[in-house]
Design a protein around this motif. Structure first.
Motif, PDB file in Angstrom:
ATOM      1  N   MET A   1      37.877  32.786  22.288  1.00 39.28           N
ATOM      2  CA  MET A   1      38.591  31.608  22.642  1.00 39.28           C
ATOM      3  C   MET A   1      39.400  31.796  24.006  1.00 39.28           C
ATOM      4  N   SER A   2      39.173  30.884  24.926  1.00 37.89           N
ATOM      5  CA  SER A   2      39.840  31.097  26.257  1.00 37.89           C
ATOM      6  C   SER A   2      41.350  30.771  26.017  1.00 37.89           C
ATOM      7  N   LEU A   3      42.233  31.525  26.899  1.00 39.29           N
ATOM      8  CA  LEU A   3      43.794  31.421  26.797  1.00 39.29           C
ATOM      9  C   LEU A   3      44.071  31.050  28.210  1.00 39.29           C
ATOM     10  N   PRO A   4      45.308  30.349  28.308  1.00 41.53           N
ATOM     11  CA  PRO A   4      45.727  30.164  29.714  1.00 41.53           C
ATOM     12  C   PRO A   4      45.994  31.314  30.487  1.00 41.53           C
ATOM     13  N   ILE A   5      46.515  32.406  30.017  1.00 46.06           N
ATOM     14  CA  ILE A   5      46.780  33.590  30.551  1.00 46.06           C
ATOM     15  C   ILE A   5      45.190  34.180  31.277  1.00 46.06           C
ATOM     16  N   ASP A   6      44.317  33.855  30.716  1.00 45.60           N
ATOM     17  CA  ASP A   6      42.897  34.441  31.322  1.00 45.60           C
ATOM     18  C   ASP A   6      42.670  34.406  32.751  1.00 45.60           C
ATOM     19  N   HIS A   7      43.108  33.012  33.184  1.00 43.53           N
ATOM     20  CA  HIS A   7      43.058  32.800  34.702  1.00 43.53           C
ATOM     21  C   HIS A   7      43.912  33.421  35.701  1.00 43.53           C
ATOM     22  N   VAL A   8      44.962  34.129  35.118  1.00 41.45           N
ATOM     23  CA  VAL A   8      45.727  34.952  36.159  1.00 41.45           C
ATOM     24  C   VAL A   8      45.796  36.532  35.808  1.00 41.45           C
ATOM     25  N   LEU A   9      44.850  36.840  34.882  1.00 37.43           N
ATOM     26  CA  LEU A   9      44.738  38.372  34.606  1.00 37.43           C
ATOM     27  C   LEU A   9      44.292  39.053  35.748  1.00 37.43           C
ATOM     28  N   PRO A  10      43.144  38.623  36.585  1.00 38.48           N
ATOM     29  CA  PRO A  10      42.767  39.529  37.518  1.00 38.48           C
ATOM     30  C   PRO A  10      43.788  39.255  38.469  1.00 38.48           C
ATOM     31  N   GLU A  11      44.451  38.448  38.994  1.00 32.00           N
ATOM     32  CA  GLU A  11      45.796  38.772  40.073  1.00 32.00           C
ATOM     33  C   GLU A  11      46.857  39.538  39.601  1.00 32.00           C
ATOM     34  N   LEU A  12      47.050  39.530  38.061  1.00 30.58           N
ATOM     35  CA  LEU A  12      47.978  40.231  37.718  1.00 30.58           C
ATOM     36  C   LEU A  12      47.676  41.807  37.854  1.00 30.58           C
ATOM     37  N   ALA A  13      46.363  42.089  37.465  1.00 30.87           N
ATOM     38  CA  ALA A  13      45.996  43.489  37.655  1.00 30.87           C
ATOM     39  C   ALA A  13      45.928  43.945  39.355  1.00 30.87           C
ATOM     40  N   ASP A  14      45.461  42.951  40.151  1.00 32.30           N
ATOM     41  CA  ASP A  14      45.143  43.505  41.466  1.00 32.30           C
ATOM     42  C   ASP A  14      46.815  43.766  42.070  1.00 32.30           C
ATOM     43  N   ALA A  15      47.744  43.103  41.419  1.00 38.19           N
ATOM     44  CA  ALA A  15      49.085  43.270  41.871  1.00 38.19           C
ATOM     45  C   ALA A  15      49.771  44.562  41.383  1.00 38.19           C
ATOM     46  N   LEU A  16      49.308  44.882  39.998  1.00 37.86           N
ATOM     47  CA  LEU A  16      49.773  46.244  39.634  1.00 37.86           C
ATOM     48  C   LEU A  16      49.059  47.441  40.399  1.00 37.86           C
ATOM     49  N   SER A  17      47.918  47.025  40.803  1.00 39.18           N
ATOM     50  CA  SER A  17      47.085  48.290  41.462  1.00 39.18           C
ATOM     51  C   SER A  17      47.349  48.439  42.752  1.00 39.18           C
ATOM     52  N   GLU A  18      47.859  47.136  43.448  1.00 39.17           N
ATOM     53  CA  GLU A  18      48.423  47.488  45.010  1.00 39.17           C
ATOM     54  C   GLU A  18      49.988  47.825  44.683  1.00 39.17           C
ATOM     55  N   THR A  34      49.285  39.235  23.791  1.00 39.75           N
ATOM     56  CA  THR A  34      48.181  39.904  23.590  1.00 39.75           C
ATOM     57  C   THR A  34      47.024  40.133  24.981  1.00 39.75           C
ATOM     58  N   GLY A  35      47.101  39.200  25.609  1.00 37.89           N
ATOM     59  CA  GLY A  35      46.074  39.170  26.512  1.00 37.89           C
ATOM     60  C   GLY A  35      46.342  40.275  27.779  1.00 37.89           C
ATOM     61  N   VAL A  36      47.729  40.392  28.225  1.00 37.16           N
ATOM     62  CA  VAL A  36      48.063  41.363  29.309  1.00 37.16           C
ATOM     63  C   VAL A  36      47.741  42.747  28.889  1.00 37.16           C
ATOM     64  N   PRO A  37      48.167  43.224  27.793  1.00 35.13           N
ATOM     65  CA  PRO A  37      47.777  44.632  27.522  1.00 35.13           C
ATOM     66  C   PRO A  37      46.303  44.882  27.038  1.00 35.13           C
ATOM     67  N   LEU A  38      45.795  43.976  26.793  1.00 36.24           N
ATOM     68  CA  LEU A  38      44.098  44.238  26.365  1.00 36.24           C
ATOM     69  C   LEU A  38      43.372  44.100  27.997  1.00 36.24           C
ATOM     70  N   ALA A  39      43.856  43.379  28.711  1.00 35.57           N
ATOM     71  CA  ALA A  39      43.206  43.276  30.172  1.00 35.57           C
ATOM     72  C   ALA A  39      43.458  44.562  30.894  1.00 35.57           C
ATOM     73  N   LEU A  40      44.667  45.027  30.588  1.00 39.49           N
ATOM     74  CA  LEU A  40      45.069  46.470  31.441  1.00 39.49           C
ATOM     75  C   LEU A  40      44.091  47.616  30.708  1.00 39.49           C
ATOM     76  N   LEU A  41      43.824  47.436  29.555  1.00 41.92           N
ATOM     77  CA  LEU A  41      43.001  48.495  28.817  1.00 41.92           C
ATOM     78  C   LEU A  41      41.601  48.559  29.275  1.00 41.92           C
ATOM     79  N   ARG A  42      41.003  47.228  29.417  1.00 46.07           N
ATOM     80  CA  ARG A  42      39.866  47.159  29.957  1.00 46.07           C
ATOM     81  C   ARG A  42      39.424  47.547  31.366  1.00 46.07           C
ATOM     82  N   ASP A  43      40.708  47.316  32.166  1.00 44.26           N
ATOM     83  CA  ASP A  43      40.581  47.641  33.638  1.00 44.26           C
ATOM     84  C   ASP A  43      40.490  49.152  33.869  1.00 44.26           C
ATOM     85  N   GLY A  44      39.445  49.582  34.519  1.00 43.69           N
ATOM     86  CA  GLY A  44      39.314  51.162  34.642  1.00 43.69           C
ATOM     87  C   GLY A  44      40.378  51.625  35.754  1.00 43.69           C
TER      88      GLY A  44
END
Length: 801
Positions: A1-18, A34-44
């Protein structure tokens, strides 16, 4: 099921990376926990463990369980948690959900945070004290030791700009919330006057149960209101409604039952504190009923005590609560206040650092060292921090210079308040049991204040004390579970050296604490007759604090643990009760007097100081103010030689009165003391000459009589018989400014018949009318047609004239 946070997770990951840091703004229901920690877990791109902080144990466990479920794993595999008293962490764990206090212990133990790549602060808008401290410590670690450490601050309602600024303008990412609509209902009128909050909430809850389907989440300020409301509701609920309560000190099993789906499909009704505002998604909830109140601790550094204050929620908290109704479907919210009152609510709740006991913060800062460089969103209040450090000195955690001691380092390793840590380390097994009792919910709150009753129940194996017994075992591990030479009361006194109390005389159970504050017990309490107590739990509301939990202590036990702080002192003071000076030698522990004997050969200076305090308390009217002294005081004021107001004379008693008070010890002595000589001696010789020149004591009448001059608010004034000023053709004046002397002219009977500052004008003017009236009344006294030519007299006319 899609969550609103899903739309900004790539932006958050890029900001953390940079940038290595970011602030995420996401409303309730966006899925950030739940969305943020799991997204960072999956991001290599992100190595190392991910630590996520939660403000409460229930939220930490629930978040870990939900993430593990989404991964199709068990808790303890890639997702685990660490909270006080429980942990599920395995060798493969990459995401650890921890409470904020656990994180503080982690970073104090290993400041470089080995193996940790990312720290996430969830629900930062709650502004918990440990979250503020954790962020300050993590940011300093990133600046000084670990520039690769990534930090994410997540918030639902907080203004994110100050947080981003704190972290050197961290990137800000904003997510939308879930779009389920929530219809809000307000009261049409205030609740009936005098109706209790539980009764108000009962009415709203029953109304909501009738109005719509679905589960209901009710927000109440505290456990007492929850239990009372539950008691009112139970007779009105059918078998289709499952009633649950939810608050922080509730055992884990009923907490979990409150947030999980009903196995039999019944309708859920949860009565909760603010614990349910954030992080938790309670199954099947589509309605929220909000009391509009929250209970917060308020610490008073002046007394060293906290009180629980029931206060209106902020608008941000009200929005958080309302959002609980729209997490999984469209919902409804009933608010126990009128819509017009909404604008008066504060925008945000005060941060805990501004209102809490800072003893643990002060200890953590001392353990950290160099705390002055830490960045806080709101710096700790200096008065509260100073009071906290004073307590730590009493506990032996800091030395007199404020530096951490070895004992303080040991206290910092015990995961409880510094007072309780002191009890654990110095009180052995008994101290651990007491500390557990005070750190967990009281299973028998109606049993009165006596902690010994709880200790006996704990030792007897009472099932209600199971969680406390487990906590006692954990705390005992810090001392090796060794016996102690201290009794329970002595162990408690070690932790609460400022809360030793002595019963005051009288029938009511009122006590004096060593810090000087009063405290009281309920008259029916089993401790009410004990002469000495150690108080560990009291509420500072009201003129006297209310004692909630305490132990009786004997004088011998009190002396044993407080020997270094008991001292003899000489006391010379004014007794308001006896209205005299008391001179005593007292053996005291703070404000508590253990013994006293008379103090002989008291220096005059000490007695005079006490007498002066007595005058200040009684007021200057306690002295013998003769007419002559009053006139002297008025003359000095008129001449401008000194301030003769009550405030000035009272404030300067040491300078003008002290030498003349020697030998006076009581209010009776003061009533006999005329301060004329003291006031006169307060003037120098030139000032006395100036006084006689500018404000003479008397005016000499044409008959040669000295008439006392009164110096009142309207200027200098004399009262004389009218016949005594016959023949005066030039009005008398005083001083260098030639100020006209005011005359109150009296009849032969001594009554005022005219007031004038121009005698020649009076003779030529209204005297004629006065003469007509007075001749008839006083025919035996002269009333010449031209008084300016008449001779002054105080005699009646001769017989036959």
């Amino acid at each position: 099921m899609s969550l609103p946070i899903d739309h900004v997770l790539p932006e958050l990951a890029d900001a953390l990376s940079e940038a290595g840091r970011a602030v995420l703004e996401a409303p309730p229901g966006a899925g950030k926990t739940t969305g943020v920690p799991l997204a960072l877990l999956r991001d290599g791109r992100f190595e190392g463990r991910i630590i996520m902080l939660e403000p409460r144990r229930l939220a930490a466990r629930a978040a870990a369980e939900r993430m593990a479920d989404l991964l199709g794993e068990r808790v303890g595999d890639r997702v685990g948690f660490r909270i006080r008293g429980a942990r599920k962490i395995g060798p493969q764990t990459r995401i650890e959900v921890v409470t904020e206090g656990v994180f503080t212990a982690m970073i104090q133990r290993d400041p470089d945070l080995p193996g940790i790549g990312t720290v996430i602060f969830d629900e930062f808008h709650e502004r918990a004290l440990q979250a503020d401290l954790g962020l300050a410590l993590a940011w300093e670690v990133r600046q000084a030791l670990r520039p690769d450490l990534r930090i994410v601050v997540m918030s639902a309602t907080l203004d994110a700009a100050p947080v981003a600024g704190l972290m050197d303008d961290a990137p800000r990412i904003t997510s939308a919330g879930r779009a389920f609509a929530v219809t809000t209902h307000w009261r049409d009128a205030p609740p009936p006057k005098g109706q209790s909050l539980p009764r108000q909430m009962q009415d709203l809850i029953l109304k909501a149960l009738e109005a719509a389907e679905g589960g209901i989440l009710v927000f109440l300020p505290g456990q007492r209101e929850i239990e009372e409301t539950a008691g009112l509701l139970r007779p009105h609920l059918d078998k289709e409604v499952a009633l649950h309560v939810l608050y922080g000190t509730l055992p884990a099993a009923p907490q979990r039952a409150a947030i999980t789906p009903e196995p039999d499909g019944r309708r859920k009704l949860v009565l909760a504190t603010s614990i349910a505002e954030t992080s938790l998604t309670i199954a099947d909830i589509s309605m929220v009923i909000d009391s509009g109140l929250a209970r917060r601790p308020r610490f008073d550094p002046g007394t060293g005590m906290s009180r629980l204050a029931t206060e209106p929620v902020s608008r941000a908290e009200a929005d958080q609560r309302r959002g609980r109704a729209g997490r999984v479907q469209a919902g409804q919210c009933w608010r126990n206040w009128m819509k017009a009152a909404e604008g008066a609510l504060p925008a945000f709740a005060p941060p805990e650092i501004e209102r809490a006991d800072l003893s643990d913060l002060a200890l953590q800062l001392a353990l950290w060292g160099g705390a002055d460089a830490l960045r806080f969103l709101n710096p700790p209040p200096q008065a509260a921090l100073a009071q906290a450090r004073d307590l730590l000195v009493q506990l032996g955690a800091l030395d007199s210079q404020g530096r951490i001691t070895d004992h303080g380092r040991s206290l910092g390793r015990v995961p409880v308040h510094p007072r309780l840590a002191k009890m654990v380390l110095d009180g052995g097994r008994t101290g651990a049991e007491l500390a557990a009792l005070l750190s967990e919910a009281d299973p028998t709150p109606s049993a009165g204040a006596d902690l010994s009753l709880r200790l006996r129940a704990l030792k007897s194996g009472d099932r209600a004390y199971g969680a406390i017994k487990a906590q006692a075992r954990r705390l005992a591990s810090f001392t090796g579970d060794t016996p102690s030479n201290y009794s329970a009361a002595e162990a408690l006194a070690l932790a609460y050296p400022d809360r030793l109390a002595q019963r005051r005389p009288g029938s009511q159970p009122s006590y004096l604490l060593t810090g000087g504050r009063g405290a009281r017990l309920k008259p029916e309490d089993s401790l009410a007759a004990d002469p000495y107590l150690v108080v560990c739990d009291l509420d500072a509301a009201g003129r006297e604090a209310r004692i909630h939990r305490a132990l009786a202590i004997t004088e011998a036990e009190l002396r044993a643990v407080s020997a270094e702080r008991i001292a003899w002192q000489d006391v010379c003071r004014w007794s308001e009760r006896h209205r005299r000076v008391e001179t005593l030698r007292q053996e005291s522990l703070g404000a508590v007097v253990l013994n006293e004997v008379p103090w002989l050969d008291v220096p005059d200076e000490a007695v005079t100081k006490a007498v002066i305090e007595g005058i200040r308390r009684l007021g200057l009217s306690c002295l013998k103010w003769t007419d002559r002294t009053k006139r002297l005081r008025a003359r000095i004021a008129f001449a401008g030689l000194a301030d003769m107001s009550d405030e000035a004379l009272t404030g300067g008693l040491e300078h003008w009165a002290a030498p003349y008070l020697i030998g006076r010890k009581s209010a009776e002595d003061l009533r006999k003391w005329d301060p004329f000589e003291a006031l006169s001696a307060s003037l120098s010789w030139p000032e006395r000459n100036e006084l006689d020149r500018v404000a003479p004591e008397t005016w000499r009448s044409p008959l040669g009589r000295g008439v006392a001059i009164a110096y009142g608010p309207e200027g200098p004034e004399v009262s004389v018989r009218l016949q005594e000023v016959f023949g005066v053709t030039e009005h008398p004046r005083l001083g260098p400014d030639r100020l006209a002397l005011r005359f109150v002219l009296l009849s032969p009977a001594g009554r005022s018949i005219q007031i004038t500052e121009d005698l020649p004008g009076f003779w030529q003017g209204s005297y004629g009318d006065v003469r007509k009236d007075m001749r008839a009344r006083y025919p035996k006294h002269p009333w010449p047609e031209d008084p300016s030519e008449a001779a002054p007299t105080l005699r009646a006319k001769p017989r036959g004239s």
